[in-house]
Design a protein around this motif. Sequence first.
Motif, PDB file in Angstrom:
ATOM      1  N   UNK A   4     -63.583   7.614   8.868  1.00 27.56           N
ATOM      2  CA  UNK A   4     -63.066   8.931   8.517  1.00 27.56           C
ATOM      3  C   UNK A   4     -63.831  10.027   9.256  1.00 27.56           C
ATOM      4  N   UNK A   5     -65.156   9.938   9.232  1.00 28.79           N
ATOM      5  CA  UNK A   5     -66.005  10.982   9.806  1.00 28.79           C
ATOM      6  C   UNK A   5     -66.045  10.947  11.331  1.00 28.79           C
ATOM      7  N   UNK A  10     -62.382  14.209  13.304  1.00 27.40           N
ATOM      8  CA  UNK A  10     -62.485  14.927  14.587  1.00 27.40           C
ATOM      9  C   UNK A  10     -61.153  15.003  15.338  1.00 27.40           C
ATOM     10  N   UNK A  11     -60.377  13.907  15.329  1.00 26.59           N
ATOM     11  CA  UNK A  11     -59.084  13.919  16.030  1.00 26.59           C
ATOM     12  C   UNK A  11     -58.106  14.868  15.346  1.00 26.59           C
ATOM     13  N   UNK A  12     -58.049  14.824  14.016  1.00 27.41           N
ATOM     14  CA  UNK A  12     -57.123  15.699  13.291  1.00 27.41           C
ATOM     15  C   UNK A  12     -57.490  17.163  13.469  1.00 27.41           C
ATOM     16  N   UNK A  70     -67.638  21.974   7.827  1.00 24.84           N
ATOM     17  CA  UNK A  70     -67.020  21.041   6.888  1.00 24.84           C
ATOM     18  C   UNK A  70     -67.618  19.651   7.064  1.00 24.84           C
ATOM     19  N   UNK A  71     -67.743  19.197   8.300  1.00 24.98           N
ATOM     20  CA  UNK A  71     -68.281  17.862   8.580  1.00 24.98           C
ATOM     21  C   UNK A  71     -69.741  17.759   8.131  1.00 24.98           C
ATOM     22  N   UNK A  72     -70.535  18.781   8.382  1.00 23.54           N
ATOM     23  CA  UNK A  72     -71.949  18.752   7.969  1.00 23.54           C
ATOM     24  C   UNK A  72     -72.060  18.706   6.447  1.00 23.54           C
ATOM     25  N   UNK A  73     -71.270  19.525   5.775  1.00 20.04           N
ATOM     26  CA  UNK A  73     -71.298  19.538   4.309  1.00 20.04           C
ATOM     27  C   UNK A  73     -70.851  18.194   3.749  1.00 20.04           C
ATOM     28  N   UNK A  74     -69.811  17.627   4.326  1.00 14.64           N
ATOM     29  CA  UNK A  74     -69.290  16.345   3.861  1.00 14.64           C
ATOM     30  C   UNK A  74     -70.328  15.235   4.026  1.00 14.64           C
ATOM     31  N   UNK A  75     -71.050  15.231   5.135  1.00 10.11           N
ATOM     32  CA  UNK A  75     -72.085  14.212   5.357  1.00 10.11           C
ATOM     33  C   UNK A  75     -73.197  14.320   4.303  1.00 10.11           C
ATOM     34  N   UNK A  76     -73.633  15.527   4.027  1.00 13.64           N
ATOM     35  CA  UNK A  76     -74.702  15.730   3.043  1.00 13.64           C
ATOM     36  C   UNK A  76     -74.230  15.337   1.649  1.00 13.64           C
TER      37      UNK A  76
END
Length: 169
Positions: A4-5, A10-12, A70-76
């Motif tokens: 997903x990550x 990234x593609x979407x 969004x990606x950084x927050x989602x990872x954390x």
Amino acid sequence: FHKLMNSFFPKAFQKWKDLDTHHLITIILFSSVDLEGDDIRYSEGETPPNKADYYRVVVDQVHILLWNEIMATLRVEFANFKRDIYLHRNKRRDAEHPQEYIIEGDILPSAKGSILEAINLGMSLVSDDFKDSYLRQTTNHFIMISPGTGLFDVSYDMLIRTSNLMSTI
């Protein structure tokens, strides 16, 4: 999570950026925990008697142009979510369990979780009858991340209520 990550998001996000769309995105992490913790197999239609549902809204109606944030927050949040649902304050402090926090429960397969309740939570975040529509916005996306295969065991009544909620928005 890694697919997903590292692949889908990234593609979407890049495709939406290339198309000059103006989407808002809401992401919720969801899981159910069996507090019995005895690795019991439940049959179809059967739900654990002692379970807890955990929902975490990672981002709420954030514009996709902020996809790096969004990606950084989602990872954390993903890294902390499992720890947060397993660790509980120890209510009894006897000689067997003297520590302040204990690990409690087992994550249930997503089929035994309350998926429709999580969808209802997300829908309540994006539905607002009194909101002034921003005409530049293309659409709202609601993404829910849950462990499992995507098959869910739900009650018929909750399915009807969720369907009605989704069709009125």
